[in-house]
Design an enzyme around this catalytic site. Structure first.
Site, mmCIF file in Angstrom:
data_model
loop_
_atom_site.group_PDB
_atom_site.id
_atom_site.type_symbol
_atom_site.label_atom_id
_atom_site.label_comp_id
_atom_site.label_asym_id
_atom_site.label_seq_id
_atom_site.Cartn_x
_atom_site.Cartn_y
_atom_site.Cartn_z
ATOM 1 N N ARG A 176 0.821 -1.221 0.000
ATOM 2 C CA ARG A 176 0.000 0.000 0.000
ATOM 3 C C ARG A 176 0.848 1.262 0.000
ATOM 4 O O ARG A 176 0.380 2.330 -0.383
ATOM 5 C CB ARG A 176 -0.988 -0.045 1.171
ATOM 6 N N GLU A 209 2.419 -7.038 13.033
ATOM 7 C CA GLU A 209 1.372 -7.132 14.058
ATOM 8 C C GLU A 209 0.766 -8.536 14.023
ATOM 9 O O GLU A 209 0.336 -9.065 15.018
ATOM 10 C CB GLU A 209 0.288 -6.079 13.782
HETATM 11 O O1 LIG Z 1 3.867 -1.539 11.702
HETATM 12 P P1 LIG Z 1 3.672 -2.975 11.336
HETATM 13 O O2 LIG Z 1 3.175 -3.816 12.478
HETATM 14 O O3 LIG Z 1 4.859 -3.560 10.701
HETATM 15 O O4 LIG Z 1 2.479 -3.056 10.289
HETATM 16 C C1 LIG Z 1 2.288 -2.143 9.242
HETATM 17 C C2 LIG Z 1 2.360 -2.802 7.908
HETATM 18 O O5 LIG Z 1 1.333 -3.795 7.776
HETATM 19 C C3 LIG Z 1 0.604 -3.549 6.593
HETATM 20 O O6 LIG Z 1 1.172 -4.183 5.505
HETATM 21 P P2 LIG Z 1 0.999 -5.714 5.169
HETATM 22 O O7 LIG Z 1 2.236 -6.431 5.601
HETATM 23 O O8 LIG Z 1 -0.305 -6.192 5.699
HETATM 24 O O9 LIG Z 1 1.046 -5.731 3.592
HETATM 25 P P3 LIG Z 1 0.159 -5.042 2.452
HETATM 26 O O10 LIG Z 1 0.477 -3.559 2.440
HETATM 27 O O11 LIG Z 1 0.646 -5.709 1.234
HETATM 28 O O12 LIG Z 1 -1.291 -5.309 2.758
HETATM 29 C C4 LIG Z 1 0.713 -2.056 6.404
HETATM 30 O O13 LIG Z 1 0.462 -1.689 5.062
HETATM 31 C C5 LIG Z 1 2.118 -1.780 6.815
HETATM 32 O O14 LIG Z 1 3.044 -2.007 5.751
HETATM 33 N N1 LIG Z 2 -4.619 -2.876 12.174
HETATM 34 C C1 LIG Z 2 -4.212 -2.770 10.904
HETATM 35 N N2 LIG Z 2 -5.045 -2.251 9.959
HETATM 36 C C2 LIG Z 2 -4.620 -2.151 8.671
HETATM 37 N N3 LIG Z 2 -3.441 -2.545 8.250
HETATM 38 C C3 LIG Z 2 -2.582 -3.053 9.160
HETATM 39 N N4 LIG Z 2 -1.315 -3.479 9.061
HETATM 40 C C4 LIG Z 2 -0.917 -3.898 10.269
HETATM 41 N N5 LIG Z 2 -1.873 -3.721 11.169
HETATM 42 C C5 LIG Z 2 -2.936 -3.188 10.505
#
Ligand SMILES: O=P(O)(O)OC[C@H]1O[C@H](OP(=O)(O)OP(=O)(O)O)[C@H](O)[C@@H]1O
Ligand SMILES: Nc1ncnc2[nH]cnc12
Length: 189
Positions: free
Chosen positions: A78, A115
């Protein structure tokens, strides 16, 4: 509705724009795992008037960043949306930081805690010059593992992390405490 916000947006402060955007970020309980409240930025992008407000606030923030950045790194996936918009605006290269196995050629990589799980990020080796000033962009800061890993990749290339920028920050998780670089978020939950 689109027309109304388009006209009004000229008279709104960044704070007012962010309040409107925040109200419209949909929350999904227990996704993708029990106990997680998923904040869905795509609910904002699906409404052109809201996406426009977000775009305006992002540009108004990045044009003030000092020192001026020379690269924007967007974090998979994203972070690509917002990072690429900003790279066009600032006329600097857009560099992707991707999940493992997606980038061709030699890469530097780092594994980090999410997370909800674990992942590995990669960047193409030598794509950023030593001392290059970098803005890292992602949509959301939760535990901070992702931004920490992205920032470490950049700093391992001996480049300078000027700022880590996210749209959303989940304050309870205190993710910013992990990151030894300036962190800026637009909206906090
Ligand atoms: O601070 P953190 O605990 O590391 O979490 C944040 C990350 O988690 C989500 O990405 P995700 O890994 O779900 O991938 P995506 O963007 O492809 O959905 C979000 O877009 C951040 O990159
Ligand atoms: N709570 C949350 N909502 C959306 N994206 C996430 N990536 C990690 N934690 C998330």
């Amino acid at each position: 509705m689109i027309k109304l916000i388009t006209i009004m947006s000229e008279n709104l402060s960044d704070k007012q724009k962010l309040d409107i955007i925040k109200e419209n970020i949909k929350a999904f309980e227990d996704f993708p795992k029990p106990g997680i409240i998923f904040r869905d930025i795509f609910s904002v992008l699906a409404d052109p008037s809201l996406f426009k407000l977000l775009h305006e606030v992002l540009l108004s923030h990045v044009k003030e960043i000092q020192p001026p950045v020379e690269y924007i790194c967007g974090v998979d996936s994203r972070g690509f949306i917002f990072g690429s918009i900003l790279a066009v605006f600032l006329r600097v290269p857009f560099i992707p930081i991707r999940k493992k196995g997606k980038l061709p050629g030699p890469v530097d990589s780092i594994t980090y805690e999410l997370e909800y799980g674990q992942d590995t990020l990669e960047i193409q080796t030598n794509i950023i010059k030593e001392g290059g000033r970098v803005l890292i962009v992602d949509d959301l800061l939760a535990t901070g593992g992702t931004l920490w890993a992205a920032a470490m990749l950049i700093s391992n290339l001996k480049a300078e992390v000027v700022e880590c920028l996210t749209i959303i920050e989940l304050l309870d998780l205190k993710g910013r405490n992990k990151i030894p670089f300036p962190v800026y978020s637009l909206i906090q939950f």
